[in-house]
Design an enzyme around this catalytic site. Sequence first.
Site, PDB file in Angstrom:
ATOM      1  N   GLU A 161      -6.329  33.151  13.099  1.00 17.35           N
ATOM      2  CA  GLU A 161      -5.357  34.946  12.934  1.00 17.35           C
ATOM      3  C   GLU A 161      -5.326  35.276  12.778  1.00 17.35           C
ATOM      4  O   GLU A 161      -3.757  35.441  11.737  1.00 17.35           O
ATOM      5  CB  GLU A 161      -3.761  34.426  14.129  1.00 17.35           C
ATOM      6  CG  GLU A 161      -3.672  33.698  15.361  1.00 17.35           C
ATOM      7  CD  GLU A 161      -3.977  35.277  16.406  1.00 17.35           C
ATOM      8  OE1 GLU A 161      -3.583  35.954  16.064  1.00 17.35           O
ATOM      9  OE2 GLU A 161      -4.668  34.957  16.674  1.00 17.35           O
TER      10      GLU A 161
HETATM   11  C1  LIG Z   1     -11.027  26.876  15.742  1.00 16.53           C
HETATM   12  C2  LIG Z   1     -11.280  28.244  15.679  1.00 16.53           C
HETATM   13  C3  LIG Z   1     -10.842  28.783  16.933  1.00 16.53           C
HETATM   14  C4  LIG Z   1     -10.300  30.042  16.525  1.00 16.53           C
HETATM   15  N1  LIG Z   1      -9.829  31.426  17.812  1.00 16.53           N
HETATM   16  C5  LIG Z   1      -9.893  32.397  17.650  1.00 16.53           C
HETATM   17  C6  LIG Z   1      -9.958  33.263  18.988  1.00 16.53           C
HETATM   18  O1  LIG Z   1      -9.366  32.568  20.119  1.00 16.53           O
HETATM   19  N2  LIG Z   1      -9.987  34.240  19.484  1.00 16.53           N
HETATM   20  C7  LIG Z   1     -10.709  35.058  18.002  1.00 16.53           C
HETATM   21  O2  LIG Z   1     -11.074  36.770  18.101  1.00 16.53           O
HETATM   22  N3  LIG Z   1     -11.208  34.806  16.738  1.00 16.53           N
HETATM   23  C8  LIG Z   1     -10.962  33.022  17.325  1.00 16.53           C
HETATM   24  N4  LIG Z   1     -10.826  32.566  15.834  1.00 16.53           N
HETATM   25  C9  LIG Z   1     -11.927  33.115  14.816  1.00 16.53           C
HETATM   26  C10 LIG Z   1     -10.863  33.319  13.596  1.00 16.53           C
HETATM   27  O3  LIG Z   1      -9.755  34.191  13.626  1.00 16.53           O
HETATM   28  C11 LIG Z   1     -11.616  33.890  12.149  1.00 16.53           C
HETATM   29  O4  LIG Z   1     -11.569  32.481  12.145  1.00 16.53           O
HETATM   30  C12 LIG Z   1     -10.806  33.818  10.994  1.00 16.53           C
HETATM   31  O5  LIG Z   1     -10.309  35.367  11.822  1.00 16.53           O
HETATM   32  C13 LIG Z   1     -11.171  34.336  10.170  1.00 16.53           C
HETATM   33  O6  LIG Z   1     -12.735  35.073  10.226  1.00 16.53           O
HETATM   34  P1  LIG Z   1     -13.922  34.147   9.239  1.00 16.53           P
HETATM   35  O7  LIG Z   1     -14.369  32.956   9.524  1.00 16.53           O
HETATM   36  O8  LIG Z   1     -14.988  35.270  10.450  1.00 16.53           O
HETATM   37  O9  LIG Z   1     -14.293  34.607   8.413  1.00 16.53           O
HETATM   38  P2  LIG Z   1     -14.700  35.793   7.272  1.00 16.53           P
HETATM   39  O10 LIG Z   1     -13.650  36.914   7.302  1.00 16.53           O
HETATM   40  O11 LIG Z   1     -15.881  35.766   6.714  1.00 16.53           O
HETATM   41  O12 LIG Z   1     -13.364  35.527   5.629  1.00 16.53           O
HETATM   42  C14 LIG Z   1     -14.323  34.523   4.904  1.00 16.53           C
HETATM   43  C15 LIG Z   1     -12.640  34.131   3.652  1.00 16.53           C
HETATM   44  O13 LIG Z   1     -12.359  35.235   3.069  1.00 16.53           O
HETATM   45  C16 LIG Z   1     -11.038  35.870   3.267  1.00 16.53           C
HETATM   46  N5  LIG Z   1     -11.905  37.578   2.861  1.00 16.53           N
HETATM   47  C17 LIG Z   1     -12.057  38.157   3.659  1.00 16.53           C
HETATM   48  N6  LIG Z   1     -11.702  39.161   3.313  1.00 16.53           N
HETATM   49  C18 LIG Z   1     -11.015  39.321   2.020  1.00 16.53           C
HETATM   50  C19 LIG Z   1     -10.194  40.613   1.943  1.00 16.53           C
HETATM   51  N7  LIG Z   1     -10.265  41.406   2.702  1.00 16.53           N
HETATM   52  N8  LIG Z   1      -9.183  40.062   1.442  1.00 16.53           N
HETATM   53  C20 LIG Z   1      -9.396  38.151   0.626  1.00 16.53           C
HETATM   54  N9  LIG Z   1      -9.743  38.173   1.388  1.00 16.53           N
HETATM   55  C21 LIG Z   1     -10.459  37.592   2.184  1.00 16.53           C
HETATM   56  C22 LIG Z   1     -10.679  35.131   4.091  1.00 16.53           C
HETATM   57  O14 LIG Z   1      -8.899  35.369   4.030  1.00 16.53           O
HETATM   58  C23 LIG Z   1     -11.414  33.768   4.120  1.00 16.53           C
HETATM   59  O15 LIG Z   1     -10.464  32.899   2.978  1.00 16.53           O
HETATM   60  C24 LIG Z   1     -10.991  31.169  15.722  1.00 16.53           C
HETATM   61  C25 LIG Z   1     -11.836  30.182  14.689  1.00 16.53           C
HETATM   62  C26 LIG Z   1     -11.493  28.625  15.195  1.00 16.53           C
HETATM   63  C27 LIG Z   1     -12.630  27.697  14.097  1.00 16.53           C
END
Ligand SMILES: Cc1cc2nc3c(=O)[nH]c(=O)nc-3n(C[C@H](O)[C@H](O)[C@H](O)COP(=O)(O)OP(=O)(O)OC[C@H]3O[C@@H](n4cnc5c(N)ncnc54)[C@H](O)[C@@H]3O)c2cc1C
Length: 597
Positions: free
Chosen positions: A441
Amino acid sequence: MPVYKAPVEDVMFLLNDVFPIERHNNLPGFADATPDVVEAILAEGAKLCEEVFTPLNLSGDQEGCTRNADGSVTTPKGFKDAYEAYASGGWMGLSVPEEFGGQGLPSVLNTIMQEFLSSSNLALAMYPGLTQGAIAALLVHGTEEQKRTYLPKMVEGAWTGTMNLTEPHCGTDLGLLKTKAVPNGDGSYAISGTKIFISAGEHDMAENIVHLVLARIEGAPQGTKGISLFVVPKFIVNDDGSLGDQNGVSCGSIEHKMGIHGNATCVMNYDGAKGWLVGQENRGLNAMFVMMNEARLAVGVQGLAQSEVAYQNAVAYAKDRLQGRSLTGPKFPDKVADPIIVHPDVRRTLLSIKSFNEAARALVVWTGLNSDIAHRSSDDAQRQTAEDYMGLMTPVVKGVLTDLGFDNAVKAQQMFGGHGYIEEWGMSQFVRDARIAMIYEGANGIQAMDLVGRKLGKDGGRAIMTFFNEVGAFCQENADDENLKGFVAPLQQGLGHLQQATMWFMQNAMAKPDNAGAGATDYMHLFGTVALGYMWAKIAKAAHAKKSQGNGVAEKMDAKLLTGRFFMERMMPETSVRLARISSGADVTMAMPMEAF
Ligand SMILES: Cc1cc2nc3c(=O)[nH]c(=O)nc-3n(C[C@H](O)[C@H](O)[C@H](O)COP(=O)(O)OP(=O)(O)OC[C@H]3O[C@@H](n4cnc5c(N)ncnc54)[C@H](O)[C@@H]3O)c2cc1C
């Protein structure tokens, strides 16, 4: 086996004494929610959580979900029956309008139930939790036909919902999204692409799964301005409401992950699946935001929920585990040693969790009531203030309650010494389960940026100024109240730090946005500490008023007041550290060459 008792009494104190729910009787659905009715509902909900959900938490963690050869997913033993008990109890529709089969009760009751459910079994609670988010999005943005087609079945619990945003190359930055939607010429679209990490994407608990999917219509602009939202059912719904053909959506695999093992986290493949536009073309993020905001609050509640259940188990253990003697001489001389709860450091740990839990619960209830006002009030000014607070508080509740929820789960685990590290005690599970709430989220760093980058300056800073004025007025009105002596002064000081930090951003972050980025997380926590301190001041006022009621209430209120004083003495001082960090700026942080990391 870990234990859990839903904190119904604490919630009733909040709803009757701190934020009297009766004051909102003019709002639709509130007149039916008399204190007796609310208590009966929550007692029934507590029973479901304690007797049905809790016993499946550890076993669900150990067993996890299984993806079968045909792509179906089997949830842990007992989950299906427990979900049926939830659905047949009418819990899904607690606060959904009656015309769609719900009960139309205040949504704050649903938020409170989310705490109980998430404490008792987070992985299981997520299946209905996501469905409620999908219901909310369809209620606001769905066409009349979509509402008629999907909502009654979802409210009944026969069909569940999901939210599909994330793709392998795109998480935080949804502008990179590739899933495409091609018009079929009959009003529907063919959706193709891969979504990952989709919670409850496939399972065996419902007849149909209603996926809400973000995709880009062919030819739409790149970036976030070209994203639309679609409803994509697992089984196509026939005109008469019966289920037709399986749609072109399937679960490619499920993730093996750190926690919430009982919740299926799926890779979802869309292969020309039939979908229908929800809301306007290219305004999908706007529509999905309804679901995301609901979900963000619910995820904040998950942080509190893990903190609460971990705390309850840590207390039970600390009263039972005999090690060492009290620093002031044996407290239980007839035993071989004293229980560890006599040790100041153990008490410090437990009280830091307890003082967070009770204030965080108040913040959740206050925010939940604001959500009801924002959605149900006919008074424009009242609604605007509530909406402002919702906008401001959503990232704070999500970010602060989940960061501290995880910290507290670790603290509670620490109370068990080495036994906390052993799976059979269940403490390790609370830590593992709590961890995800900081990530999904919108990772918490993103929540902090949302607060600082978007919410502070919105409408000329109207929301934050309203908050400053409200807390400032409370401090002024109660400055001379002897009963609140230990509460008002620290709150006022914390508020001052928050105001200084806000001013610092105004002066130093406009021209230099890295200053905002580098200070955002500290600001979010500074805000959270002040908000929790404000909750404690309000709780303390109500607790003093209630003390005179007799019947053993005074002892309970004294314990509350001690807990609040602990927060004021031990947690509020953190605001000065946060302010110092924020006003140190971003220069050193950004000066480091990338190769030197
Ligand atoms: C168990 C689980 C359940 C999930 N359920 C759902 C679901 O039901 N539906 C769905 O759509 N998704 C779901 N997700 C996905 C989840 O919402 C994403 O993993 C999350 O939004 C982060 O995206 P990412 O993993 O690609 O990380 P990235 O976007 O690659 O981010 C990596 C890190 O970089 C930081 N970062 C990135 N951009 C910036 C910025 N501009 N400024 C500062 N910091 C930044 C982030 O804070 C993070 O710490 C789920 C994930 C998991 C692990």
